[in-house]
Design a protein around this motif. Sequence first.
Motif, PDB file in Angstrom:
ATOM      1  N   ASN A 252       0.834  -1.112  -0.187  1.00 21.33           N
ATOM      2  CA  ASN A 252      -0.188  -0.079  -0.135  1.00 21.33           C
ATOM      3  C   ASN A 252       0.776   1.148  -0.062  1.00 21.33           C
ATOM      4  O   ASN A 252       0.291   2.309   0.338  1.00 21.33           O
ATOM      5  N   GLN A 253       2.034   1.250  -0.421  1.00 18.03           N
ATOM      6  CA  GLN A 253       2.892   2.452  -0.339  1.00 18.03           C
ATOM      7  C   GLN A 253       2.415   3.411  -1.023  1.00 18.03           C
ATOM      8  O   GLN A 253       2.822   4.694  -0.578  1.00 18.03           O
ATOM      9  N   SER A 254       2.078   3.373  -2.134  1.00 11.17           N
ATOM     10  CA  SER A 254       1.525   4.468  -3.261  1.00 11.17           C
ATOM     11  C   SER A 254       0.359   5.135  -2.517  1.00 11.17           C
ATOM     12  O   SER A 254       0.569   6.390  -2.413  1.00 11.17           O
ATOM     13  N   GLU A 255      -0.679   4.370  -1.660  1.00 12.74           N
ATOM     14  CA  GLU A 255      -1.560   5.194  -1.015  1.00 12.74           C
ATOM     15  C   GLU A 255      -1.034   5.911   0.217  1.00 12.74           C
ATOM     16  O   GLU A 255      -1.731   6.950   0.496  1.00 12.74           O
ATOM     17  N   ASN A 257       1.914   6.925   0.413  1.00 15.90           N
ATOM     18  CA  ASN A 257       2.451   8.199  -0.028  1.00 15.90           C
ATOM     19  C   ASN A 257       1.495   9.388  -0.502  1.00 15.90           C
ATOM     20  O   ASN A 257       1.590  10.590   0.065  1.00 15.90           O
ATOM     21  N   ALA A 258       0.585   9.107  -1.103  1.00 13.37           N
ATOM     22  CA  ALA A 258      -0.586   9.941  -1.447  1.00 13.37           C
ATOM     23  C   ALA A 258      -1.202  10.857  -0.231  1.00 13.37           C
ATOM     24  O   ALA A 258      -1.526  11.722  -0.315  1.00 13.37           O
ATOM     25  N   LEU A 278       6.751  11.703  -6.829  1.00 15.58           N
ATOM     26  CA  LEU A 278       5.573  10.912  -6.567  1.00 15.58           C
ATOM     27  C   LEU A 278       4.962  10.745  -8.165  1.00 15.58           C
ATOM     28  O   LEU A 278       4.028  10.074  -8.272  1.00 15.58           O
TER      29      LEU A 278
END
Length: 280
Positions: A252-255, A257-258, A278
């Motif tokens: 879930n790293q992208s979420e 980061n967001a 990003l």
Amino acid sequence: MPAWADRFAAGAVLIAGLVLAGTATAQTSDLVSKTALRVCADPANYPMSDKDGTGFENKLADLIADRLGVPVQYTWYPMATGFVRNTLRANRCDIVMGYAQGHELVLNTNHYYTSSYTLVVPADGPLAGVTTLSDPTLQDKVIGIIAGSPPATHMARNGLMLNARAYNLVVDRRHESPAIDMLDDLAANTTDAAILWGPLAGPLVKRQYPGLTVIPLTSETLPPRLFFRITMGVRQGEKVWQRKLNSLIRRNQSEINALLATAGVPLLNDMGTEALDLSQ
């Protein structure tokens, strides 16, 4: 029984004992609740955590709990002396959402973001282009600093302490908020600049101080370092729980980061030398 058989039997007993010991170690995760994400948090540490659930660590807890399919349950305690002892170690909760990597009081997960201390200045002022504490433009300026924090050493090295305005390091945020006091003073032109931990400075400025800008201090090469990798903290020995969280962070790293970027947290690469891109 032949001698080799005696040795084989003894070895089997030893292996069985090691397996049982390993099983006992693995089962330390049984202390972790299976019905809720039990979070240890400060009730008045906005923009990180607060009792109203508006901090970015609250939102991160919501994300992790959603992936686990359980609700969030908080144990509130001021982030000061005794925090870990009275929450995580007392088995009243199972996770601290934000903890600096390498801290011996907890078992760290893999880090889920890197950030740094920042210089906060008026966006349209003469200090808006400053990126290092050795910049001569800072000389004779009144700079707010949290007493005892790592940037204070850099300020002393660069001769910036004579006019510094110090704010308390360890406080009960229910009664005192040095970060907000520091930014209020800067917005009121009582001080010329402020040096503040990025995950505090970024979200506060984004939400409450539109006339200020936040500059990550990524160019300082001398110790102490000003960037830190932030993990989730769990009880020492809880390796199964740690691995489960590591997997959740990775997937879930992208979420994550967001979520952090939306909050205004300055996100850096792992070495703390430049802003995270990003767009990739």
